[in-house]
Enzyme design. Sequence first.
Site, PDB file in Angstrom:
ATOM      1  N   LYS A  99       8.352 -19.704   2.806  1.00  0.00           N
ATOM      2  CA  LYS A  99       7.844 -18.719   1.829  1.00  0.00           C
ATOM      3  C   LYS A  99       8.641 -17.417   1.927  1.00  0.00           C
ATOM      4  O   LYS A  99       9.080 -16.872   0.911  1.00  0.00           O
ATOM      5  CB  LYS A  99       6.358 -18.416   2.101  1.00  0.00           C
ATOM      6  CG  LYS A  99       5.825 -17.220   1.335  1.00  0.00           C
ATOM      7  CD  LYS A  99       4.387 -16.933   1.659  1.00  0.00           C
ATOM      8  CE  LYS A  99       4.167 -15.997   2.817  1.00  0.00           C
ATOM      9  NZ  LYS A  99       4.428 -14.569   2.525  1.00  0.00           N
ATOM     10  N   ASN A 100       8.824 -16.921   3.141  1.00  0.00           N
ATOM     11  CA  ASN A 100       9.457 -15.608   3.290  1.00  0.00           C
ATOM     12  C   ASN A 100      10.955 -15.648   2.991  1.00  0.00           C
ATOM     13  O   ASN A 100      11.569 -14.607   2.786  1.00  0.00           O
ATOM     14  CB  ASN A 100       9.214 -15.045   4.695  1.00  0.00           C
ATOM     15  CG  ASN A 100       7.777 -14.578   4.869  1.00  0.00           C
ATOM     16  OD1 ASN A 100       6.998 -14.593   3.920  1.00  0.00           O
ATOM     17  ND2 ASN A 100       7.419 -14.182   6.076  1.00  0.00           N
ATOM     18  N   CYS A 118      -2.615  -2.862   3.281  1.00  0.00           N
ATOM     19  CA  CYS A 118      -3.420  -4.077   3.291  1.00  0.00           C
ATOM     20  C   CYS A 118      -4.117  -4.149   4.632  1.00  0.00           C
ATOM     21  O   CYS A 118      -4.028  -3.210   5.423  1.00  0.00           O
ATOM     22  CB  CYS A 118      -2.554  -5.309   3.057  1.00  0.00           C
ATOM     23  SG  CYS A 118      -1.465  -5.653   4.427  1.00  0.00           S
ATOM     24  N   ARG A 141       1.853  -0.463   5.247  1.00  0.00           N
ATOM     25  CA  ARG A 141       2.979  -1.049   4.508  1.00  0.00           C
ATOM     26  C   ARG A 141       3.767  -0.036   3.668  1.00  0.00           C
ATOM     27  O   ARG A 141       3.886  -0.176   2.450  1.00  0.00           O
ATOM     28  CB  ARG A 141       2.495  -2.202   3.600  1.00  0.00           C
ATOM     29  CG  ARG A 141       1.589  -3.210   4.245  1.00  0.00           C
ATOM     30  CD  ARG A 141       2.202  -4.025   5.337  1.00  0.00           C
ATOM     31  NE  ARG A 141       3.186  -5.003   4.940  1.00  0.00           N
ATOM     32  CZ  ARG A 141       2.969  -6.316   4.840  1.00  0.00           C
ATOM     33  NH1 ARG A 141       1.760  -6.794   5.059  1.00  0.00           N
ATOM     34  NH2 ARG A 141       3.935  -7.143   4.545  1.00  0.00           N
ATOM     35  N   ASP A 159       3.839 -12.741  12.850  1.00  0.00           N
ATOM     36  CA  ASP A 159       3.126 -13.708  12.006  1.00  0.00           C
ATOM     37  C   ASP A 159       2.512 -14.856  12.820  1.00  0.00           C
ATOM     38  O   ASP A 159       1.723 -15.629  12.290  1.00  0.00           O
ATOM     39  CB  ASP A 159       4.062 -14.279  10.930  1.00  0.00           C
ATOM     40  CG  ASP A 159       4.290 -13.288   9.798  1.00  0.00           C
ATOM     41  OD1 ASP A 159       3.593 -12.263   9.745  1.00  0.00           O
ATOM     42  OD2 ASP A 159       5.180 -13.545   8.954  1.00  0.00           O
ATOM     43  N   ARG A 184      -1.882 -18.588  -0.277  1.00  0.00           N
ATOM     44  CA  ARG A 184      -0.690 -17.820  -0.650  1.00  0.00           C
ATOM     45  C   ARG A 184       0.522 -18.296   0.142  1.00  0.00           C
ATOM     46  O   ARG A 184       1.650 -18.161  -0.313  1.00  0.00           O
ATOM     47  CB  ARG A 184      -0.898 -16.333  -0.319  1.00  0.00           C
ATOM     48  CG  ARG A 184      -1.577 -15.514  -1.392  1.00  0.00           C
ATOM     49  CD  ARG A 184      -1.580 -14.059  -0.980  1.00  0.00           C
ATOM     50  NE  ARG A 184      -0.338 -13.726  -0.304  1.00  0.00           N
ATOM     51  CZ  ARG A 184      -0.225 -13.100   0.860  1.00  0.00           C
ATOM     52  NH1 ARG A 184      -1.288 -12.692   1.500  1.00  0.00           N
ATOM     53  NH2 ARG A 184       0.953 -12.852   1.392  1.00  0.00           N
TER      54      ARG A 184
HETATM   55  C1  UD1 Z   1       8.079  -9.464   6.358  1.00  0.00           C
HETATM   56  C2  UD1 Z   1       7.333 -10.755   6.170  1.00  0.00           C
HETATM   57  C3  UD1 Z   1       6.024 -10.738   6.940  1.00  0.00           C
HETATM   58  C4  UD1 Z   1       6.276 -10.374   8.404  1.00  0.00           C
HETATM   59  C5  UD1 Z   1       7.106  -9.099   8.524  1.00  0.00           C
HETATM   60  C6  UD1 Z   1       7.505  -8.783   9.956  1.00  0.00           C
HETATM   61  C7  UD1 Z   1       7.993 -11.412   3.937  1.00  0.00           C
HETATM   62  C8  UD1 Z   1       7.574 -11.680   2.538  1.00  0.00           C
HETATM   63  N1  UD1 Z   1       7.058 -10.948   4.761  1.00  0.00           N
HETATM   64  O1  UD1 Z   1       7.273  -8.435   5.787  1.00  0.00           O
HETATM   65  O2  UD1 Z   1       5.447 -12.032   6.849  1.00  0.00           O
HETATM   66  O3  UD1 Z   1       5.031 -10.175   9.042  1.00  0.00           O
HETATM   67  O4  UD1 Z   1       8.315  -9.227   7.755  1.00  0.00           O
HETATM   68  O5  UD1 Z   1       8.157  -9.853  10.528  1.00  0.00           O
HETATM   69  O6  UD1 Z   1       9.109 -11.670   4.316  1.00  0.00           O
HETATM   70  N2  UD1 Z   1       7.932  -0.433   7.640  1.00  0.00           N
HETATM   71  C9  UD1 Z   1       8.048   0.927   7.447  1.00  0.00           C
HETATM   72  N3  UD1 Z   1       8.764   1.362   6.363  1.00  0.00           N
HETATM   73  C10 UD1 Z   1       9.351   0.507   5.479  1.00  0.00           C
HETATM   74  C11 UD1 Z   1       9.223  -0.885   5.689  1.00  0.00           C
HETATM   75  C12 UD1 Z   1       8.502  -1.330   6.787  1.00  0.00           C
HETATM   76  O7  UD1 Z   1       7.527   1.722   8.202  1.00  0.00           O
HETATM   77  O8  UD1 Z   1       9.989   0.974   4.520  1.00  0.00           O
HETATM   78  C13 UD1 Z   1       7.138  -0.920   8.798  1.00  0.00           C
HETATM   79  C14 UD1 Z   1       5.922  -1.741   8.341  1.00  0.00           C
HETATM   80  O9  UD1 Z   1       4.830  -0.915   8.035  1.00  0.00           O
HETATM   81  C15 UD1 Z   1       5.673  -2.600   9.557  1.00  0.00           C
HETATM   82  C16 UD1 Z   1       7.081  -2.852  10.090  1.00  0.00           C
HETATM   83  O10 UD1 Z   1       7.910  -1.853   9.524  1.00  0.00           O
HETATM   84  O11 UD1 Z   1       4.915  -1.910  10.496  1.00  0.00           O
HETATM   85  C17 UD1 Z   1       7.629  -4.221   9.745  1.00  0.00           C
HETATM   86  O12 UD1 Z   1       7.663  -4.377   8.349  1.00  0.00           O
HETATM   87  P1  UD1 Z   1       8.758  -5.253   7.614  1.00  0.00           P
HETATM   88  O13 UD1 Z   1       9.694  -5.867   8.601  1.00  0.00           O
HETATM   89  O14 UD1 Z   1       9.332  -4.459   6.507  1.00  0.00           O
HETATM   90  O15 UD1 Z   1       7.855  -6.408   7.005  1.00  0.00           O
HETATM   91  P2  UD1 Z   1       7.869  -6.986   5.537  1.00  0.00           P
HETATM   92  O16 UD1 Z   1       9.279  -7.120   5.052  1.00  0.00           O
HETATM   93  O17 UD1 Z   1       6.882  -6.253   4.697  1.00  0.00           O
END
Ligand code: UD1
Length: 422
Positions: free
Chosen positions: A22-23, A118, A123, A308, A401
Amino acid sequence: MAKYVIDYSGPLRGEVVISGSKNAVLPILAATILMEGECEISDVPNLLDVDVMCRILRSLGLEVIENWDEHTVTVINNGITTSVVPHELVKLMRASIFVMGPLLARTGKAVIDLPGGCSIGSRPIDLHNKGLKLMGARILMDDTTVEASAANGLKGNLVYLDFPSVGATENVMMAATLSAGVTTIENAAEEPEIVDLANFLTKMGAKIKGAGTDTIRIEGVEKLHGARHTVIPDRIETGTFMIAAAISRGDILIKNSIPDHVRPVIAKLMECGAIVNDEVEGLRVRGDINDLVATDINTLPYPGFPTDMQALFMALLTTVDGTSQVIETVFENRFMHAAELTRLGANIRVEGRKAIIPGNQNPLTGAQVVSTDLRAGAALVLAGLVAKGHTEVSEIYHVERGYEDFQDKLKALGAKIERVED
Ligand code: UD1
């Protein structure tokens, strides 16, 4: 709304075939915004989130053909008709933010609702914005919407990410493929999904080096073209069935998995006493040979232990001998499942980002529990399968999902689980 009705099932035994990731597929689909022509993507999991991404692509003017008999999605891009992503689709899926980078790079503009917080944390998208700004984008944000524009196109730059965010790395990497000059992402995320996206972009004509390391270098090109690509197997689904074998003290052969992508899960399961073998036909996990014992988990960006898998591993740790400790470092509030596992009779003490799970607990007992997010829901299902009596897991749209045919795959292993419409 649908729920899972589960009864104690004993050891799960048999074979399971893992679906496409999925990711990985969500950013890959978003990346088709960048190309001109036709892409055929194989091993696509039939999931709600994938359908939402297909609908977003259609709303932007792409033709998308979903063939679920073959698990392929064909995307035809003859030009983007709008840079505004519909609000009603974005609110269905946080990963909609993946279209921001490609849309900006291809059309010079992207208007999208903010993904919002969420149950697992706030996020934010500040790192996505930081990267795109460094490449020359103007970003305007209010409480609900982000508008990115680059009337004169994006320009390559050095982008240091303060945290190796998966989504920010993907957005910047996609945008950089059509930018002028070279973009270097430092402290980039190293997840296998990043490598899969880079491989797909490269097949479309992008010039990318270093994906899978903490430094990714992208040399912008004028245009990207169509390509064919097969999505990698879902490492979190793989990990989920590994836990299913261990928690049920069963024996499961997991086919279509890449053991290298689940090394930390293999290591931690072996520390608990499970037997994990990389066999010709797949990864075989046995929880039926040794008594399982406690271990500690510390979630980290890849190649560390995946956040995850944290809820799923916690469910397992409630059933083993000895006291375990789980530390969540990636998301700020990812222990909602602890309270639900407690309803099943588990004894878990949460202190900030740490959870302590004392050993030698009584067997779990069935109860009514709520799925608070995707992986929490899957953890509750596995706990329900080994809890004495009857368990009901509600709000399973979270689980649907991200897991294709979850209850059917579990049933084939001997699980007593039914999906019931409330
Ligand atoms: C992706 C995965 C999710 C997984 C996560 C971490 C997808 C669709 N989802 O989510 O399943 O749990 O990686 O392995 O691929 N953060 C910030 N600022 C930003 C972006 C992120 O502070 O601009 C923080 C987030 O709040 C979180 C951490 O960084 O605490 C990790 O987030 P991130 O690696 O971006 O996760 P996702 O890409 O949302």
